[in-house]
Design a protein around this motif. Structure first.
Motif, PDB file in Angstrom:
ATOM      1  N   GLN A 189       0.836  -1.198   0.000  1.00 26.55           N
ATOM      2  CA  GLN A 189       0.000   0.000   0.000  1.00 26.55           C
ATOM      3  C   GLN A 189       0.874   1.253   0.000  1.00 26.55           C
ATOM      4  O   GLN A 189       1.861   1.336   0.723  1.00 26.55           O
ATOM      5  CB  GLN A 189      -0.903  -0.006   1.225  1.00 26.55           C
ATOM      6  N   ASP A 200      -2.743   6.876  -5.162  1.00 30.26           N
ATOM      7  CA  ASP A 200      -3.574   8.057  -5.426  1.00 30.26           C
ATOM      8  C   ASP A 200      -2.693   9.119  -6.074  1.00 30.26           C
ATOM      9  O   ASP A 200      -1.832   9.711  -5.413  1.00 30.26           O
ATOM     10  CB  ASP A 200      -4.170   8.576  -4.113  1.00 30.26           C
ATOM     11  N   THR A 236       0.014  -0.680  -4.524  1.00 30.23           N
ATOM     12  CA  THR A 236      -1.445  -0.675  -4.559  1.00 30.23           C
ATOM     13  C   THR A 236      -2.000   0.591  -3.918  1.00 30.23           C
ATOM     14  O   THR A 236      -1.301   1.293  -3.188  1.00 30.23           O
ATOM     15  CB  THR A 236      -2.024  -1.898  -3.832  1.00 30.23           C
ATOM     16  N   MET A 237      -3.287   0.831  -4.177  1.00 31.73           N
ATOM     17  CA  MET A 237      -4.005   1.972  -3.590  1.00 31.73           C
ATOM     18  C   MET A 237      -3.263   3.290  -3.847  1.00 31.73           C
ATOM     19  O   MET A 237      -3.190   4.165  -2.985  1.00 31.73           O
ATOM     20  CB  MET A 237      -4.237   1.757  -2.095  1.00 31.73           C
ATOM     21  N   SER A 271       1.619   9.260  -1.807  1.00 33.42           N
ATOM     22  CA  SER A 271       1.657   8.085  -2.686  1.00 33.42           C
ATOM     23  C   SER A 271       2.876   8.130  -3.600  1.00 33.42           C
ATOM     24  O   SER A 271       3.574   7.122  -3.780  1.00 33.42           O
ATOM     25  CB  SER A 271       0.381   8.010  -3.530  1.00 33.42           C
ATOM     26  N   ARG A 291      -6.004   3.594  -6.372  1.00 35.11           N
ATOM     27  CA  ARG A 291      -7.117   3.562  -5.426  1.00 35.11           C
ATOM     28  C   ARG A 291      -8.394   3.722  -6.254  1.00 35.11           C
ATOM     29  O   ARG A 291      -8.590   4.732  -6.916  1.00 35.11           O
ATOM     30  CB  ARG A 291      -6.981   4.693  -4.408  1.00 35.11           C
ATOM     31  N   ASN A 292      -9.259   2.709  -6.226  1.00 36.88           N
ATOM     32  CA  ASN A 292     -10.388   2.665  -7.150  1.00 36.88           C
ATOM     33  C   ASN A 292     -11.582   1.993  -6.480  1.00 36.88           C
ATOM     34  O   ASN A 292     -11.535   0.807  -6.140  1.00 36.88           O
ATOM     35  CB  ASN A 292      -9.972   1.902  -8.419  1.00 36.88           C
ATOM     36  N   GLU A 332       1.311   4.008   1.433  1.00 37.26           N
ATOM     37  CA  GLU A 332       1.042   4.820   2.610  1.00 37.26           C
ATOM     38  C   GLU A 332       2.224   4.774   3.570  1.00 37.26           C
ATOM     39  O   GLU A 332       3.146   3.967   3.428  1.00 37.26           O
ATOM     40  CB  GLU A 332      -0.244   4.346   3.314  1.00 37.26           C
TER      41      GLU A 332
END
Length: 259
Positions: free
Chosen positions: A149, A187, A184-185, A193, A214-215, A151
């Protein structure tokens, strides 16, 4: 060419099951014979393919504890080339029941060896932990994929995971390689990100070119029990997983992978 790929991250909520379901579906759409093994007692991959875990019998649990053998544990899905071995909460008890069993880390390897020559790809969706089931998945795999992720603190968890994998490789599966790290995820509007993506690419080898955005459509598809390519193939999420499938097929063809 047969390939067993474990999709692993000890942290939850990083897109692991989303990746397992949608990557396997996308590769199956490329007319590759795929089997998805749900190795998480929560059964989220099973649910995401339209199967109710609470009514599932037999399941992966029955294979692990030796109460069931045979191809009828393999379920059809809406995609003809994609099959499923589902999971239900019974799997929580497998570690306790197998505690005293000899070579218990190789139970899944023994199971999948019976099905291996029937598929081009076998994907294993691991639970969000580094326990008994994840060790079995890594011991059975040719390679592993890490969804990460985009983040804060993502790399700290990645370092811990890779250290664990090195121990698994040394003690259980010397041929295990990392096929790649999947961001992943992501933005594009979020500076964090971009910072995380840049840091991961700088510090680690084997990061996929494909990035999963991110969807919200990806979450919607799971709630309807469908892979994203059947729910909304025009969505950014679907197009990203189709691109990832192409990247992996090419990489496997080139015998790619990182130790």
């Amino acid at each position: 060419m047969e390939s067993i790929i474990s999709i692993v991250n000890q942290k939850g909520g990083v897109g692991k099951t989303t990746t397992a379901v949608n990557l396997s579906a996308s590769i199956a759409a490329a007319e590759k014979r795929c089997l998805l093994v749900d190795c998480d007692p929560q059964g989220n991959a099973t649910t995401s393919l339209g199967v109710n875990p609470s009514s599932l019998k037999p399941s992966l649990y029955d294979l692990i504890v030796g109460e069931h053998v045979g191809n009828n544990v393999i379920l059809d899905t809406e995609i003809p080339m994609l099959k499923l071995i589902g999971a239900n909460p019974d799997l929580f008890g497998a570690e306790v029941e197998m505690f005293s069993k000899k070579n218990k880390e190789y139970l899944l390897n023994s199971i999948l060896s019976k099905f291996r020559d029937q598929y081009d790809y076998i994907f294993i969706d691991c639970p969000p932990s580094l326990g008994f089931l994840t060790l079995n998945a890594l011991a059975a795999a040719d390679s592993f994929l890490v969804p990460l992720q985009c983040e804060y603190l993502a790399m700290e968890g990645l370092t811990q995971l890779l250290n664990t994998v090195r121990l698994v490789k040394k003690g259980l599966n010397q041929s295990l390689v990392m096929i790649g790290i999947l961001l992943t995820m992501f933005d594009r509007r979020n500076n964090l990100s971009h910072q995380v993506a840049d840091e991961v690419r700088h510090h680690f080898r084997g990061v996929f070119r494909t990035v999963i955005p991110r969807n919200v459509t990806l979450s919607e598809a799971s709630s309807y029990g469908k892979p994203i390519i059947l729910y909304d193939i025009q969505s950014k999420g679907a197009q990203s997983y189709l691109e990832l499938a192409r990247e992996i097929i090419l990489k496997q063809g080139d015998k790619g992978g990182q130790t």
